[in-house]
Design a protein around this motif. Structure first.
Motif, short mmCIF file in Angstrom:
data_model
loop_
_atom_site.label_atom_id
_atom_site.label_comp_id
_atom_site.label_asym_id
_atom_site.label_seq_id
_atom_site.Cartn_x
_atom_site.Cartn_y
_atom_site.Cartn_z
N LEU A 198 0.82 -1.21 0.00
CA LEU A 198 0.00 0.00 0.00
C LEU A 198 0.85 1.26 0.00
O LEU A 198 1.92 1.30 0.63
N PRO A 199 0.40 2.34 -0.67
CA PRO A 199 1.11 3.62 -0.62
C PRO A 199 1.12 4.18 0.79
O PRO A 199 0.13 4.08 1.53
N ASP A 200 2.22 4.83 1.18
CA ASP A 200 2.34 5.38 2.54
C ASP A 200 1.38 6.54 2.79
O ASP A 200 0.91 6.73 3.90
N PRO A 203 -4.72 7.75 2.69
CA PRO A 203 -5.66 7.40 3.77
C PRO A 203 -6.66 6.34 3.29
O PRO A 203 -7.17 6.41 2.17
N GLY A 204 -6.90 5.36 4.14
CA GLY A 204 -7.87 4.32 3.78
C GLY A 204 -7.39 3.41 2.67
O GLY A 204 -8.20 2.82 1.95
N ALA A 205 -6.06 3.23 2.54
CA ALA A 205 -5.52 2.47 1.41
C ALA A 205 -5.99 1.02 1.42
O ALA A 205 -6.36 0.46 0.38
N LEU A 206 -6.00 0.39 2.60
CA LEU A 206 -6.42 -1.00 2.66
C LEU A 206 -7.91 -1.13 2.33
O LEU A 206 -8.31 -2.03 1.59
N TYR A 207 -8.70 -0.20 2.83
CA TYR A 207 -10.13 -0.20 2.50
C TYR A 207 -10.34 -0.07 1.00
O TYR A 207 -11.15 -0.80 0.40
N LYS A 208 -9.59 0.82 0.38
CA LYS A 208 -9.73 1.01 -1.07
C LYS A 208 -9.30 -0.24 -1.84
O LYS A 208 -9.91 -0.62 -2.84
N ALA A 209 -8.23 -0.87 -1.35
CA ALA A 209 -7.75 -2.09 -2.02
C ALA A 209 -8.80 -3.19 -1.97
O ALA A 209 -9.07 -3.86 -2.97
N LEU A 210 -9.42 -3.37 -0.81
CA LEU A 210 -10.42 -4.43 -0.67
C LEU A 210 -11.72 -4.08 -1.40
O LEU A 210 -12.44 -4.98 -1.87
N SER A 211 -11.99 -2.78 -1.53
CA SER A 211 -13.23 -2.35 -2.18
C SER A 211 -13.28 -2.72 -3.64
O SER A 211 -14.36 -2.96 -4.20
N VAL A 212 -12.12 -2.80 -4.31
CA VAL A 212 -12.13 -3.13 -5.74
C VAL A 212 -12.67 -4.54 -5.97
O VAL A 212 -13.19 -4.85 -7.04
N PHE A 213 -12.55 -5.38 -4.96
CA PHE A 213 -13.13 -6.72 -5.04
C PHE A 213 -14.57 -6.73 -4.53
O PHE A 213 -15.44 -7.39 -5.10
N ALA A 214 -14.82 -6.00 -3.44
CA ALA A 214 -16.14 -6.04 -2.80
C ALA A 214 -17.24 -5.56 -3.73
O ALA A 214 -18.29 -6.21 -3.84
N TRP A 215 -17.04 -4.42 -4.40
CA TRP A 215 -18.14 -3.89 -5.20
C TRP A 215 -18.39 -4.69 -6.47
O TRP A 215 -19.44 -4.56 -7.10
N ARG A 216 -17.44 -5.56 -6.81
CA ARG A 216 -17.64 -6.48 -7.94
C ARG A 216 -18.16 -7.85 -7.48
O ARG A 216 -18.28 -8.77 -8.27
N SER A 217 -18.45 -7.97 -6.18
CA SER A 217 -18.95 -9.23 -5.58
C SER A 217 -17.98 -10.38 -5.79
O SER A 217 -18.38 -11.52 -6.03
N ILE A 218 -16.68 -10.07 -5.66
CA ILE A 218 -15.64 -11.09 -5.73
C ILE A 218 -15.29 -11.49 -4.30
O ILE A 218 -14.89 -10.65 -3.49
#
Length: 278
Positions: A198-200, A203-218
């Protein structure tokens, strides 16, 4: 076809290799790093290493080497039920030292504490090595925690059966290499394993990373942090992704890159399962 595995013969890794690839030429190595290096140096065509146990969690030697040092991917995963046996050379002698791999010791900790609280614990590089060691020292008050296959391999007696703390105890093994490898086991699922950095300053980098999967129902089947080994408090994240929706997963990876979140593919593979009776 040559396959390296965590030996010696009789180990859980050996059994996983035998069940998945019975016609392969199997080559044992003393530790996980040596198994992977055997593939890197071209000694073998593939390598099989443990990656996670349902009781003790991830095998950090495997994951850290693959992230920090190797450019190898998992091309298959083997899921094997794990049953730990307490082995001796003679059922009538006392047990003063118990030998095994750290994961096996942890899985049998409750039993050891209840039945052999005074026994010294000696760690070995594999369960099968522990079994072989006590077989080579039959006059000593030694025991080993190892699979039933090791008892057969080294002509040992089973002092106590199935001493693991959980009945539903499984280990995941990764087959490392390049290209496809055919197995006689049935495919149960398709997965993708990623290491995210994740970039230093996001803010919310981990949330954003996981969201790319969540909103696609992966579906994500695992997330774990490991030290980056750069500074205290800096981590990379291991994410296992259900990979049946390959087009959507590709779009998710593209969005990660657009967000500035680096990812390394640790494996893209079919999940194979060893029958409980094996």
């Amino acid at each position: 076809m040559k396959i390296a595995y965590l030996g010696p013969s009789g180990s859980f890794t050996h059994n996983a290799a035998l069940q998945a690839y019975p016609d392969a030429q199997l080559e044992p190595f003393a530790n996980i790093t040596e198994v992977i290096k055997a593939y890197e140096s071209g000694q073998v065509d593939f390598a099989i290493v443990p990656v996670e146990n349902s009781i003790e969690g991830s095998v950090h030697e495997t994951l850290d080497y693959l992230f920090h040092q190797a450019e190898i991917q998992a091309v298959a995963e083997i899921v094997q039920p794990i049953k730990q046996q307490l082995l001796v050379t003679d059922l009538d002698k006392s047990v003063e030292k118990i030998f095994s791999h750290p994961q096996a010791i942890a899985q049998g900790r409750k039993y050891i504490k209840a039945h052999y609280p005074q026994a010294q614990i000696e760690l070995t590089t594999s369960t099968a090595y522990a079994a072989r060691f006590i077989a080579e020292n039959p006059d000593q008050p030694y025991a080993a925690i190892a699979p039933q296959a090791a008892a057969k391999e080294y002509h040992l007696q089973i002092l106590a059966k199935d001493i693991q703390e959980m009945a539903e105890n499984y280990t995941r093994f990764w087959v490392l290499g390049h290209g496809q490898i055919r197995s006689c086991l049935k495919t149960q699922a398709e997965k993708l394993s990623l290491a995210l950095t994740l970039p230093d300053n996001m803010p919310g980098a981990l949330y954003k990373a996981l969201s790319v999967f969540a909103w696609r129902s992966i579906d994500l089947t695992k997330i774990e942090s490991r030290p980056l080994k750069t500074a205290l408090g800096e981590y990379f994240f291991i994410v296992d992704v259900e990979n049946s929706k390959k087009t959507l997963v590709t779009f998710a990876l593209e969005e990660l890159a657009a967000l500035g979140i680096q990812h390394k593919i640790l494996g893209q593979y079919d999940v194979l399962t060893v029958d409980k009776g094996e």
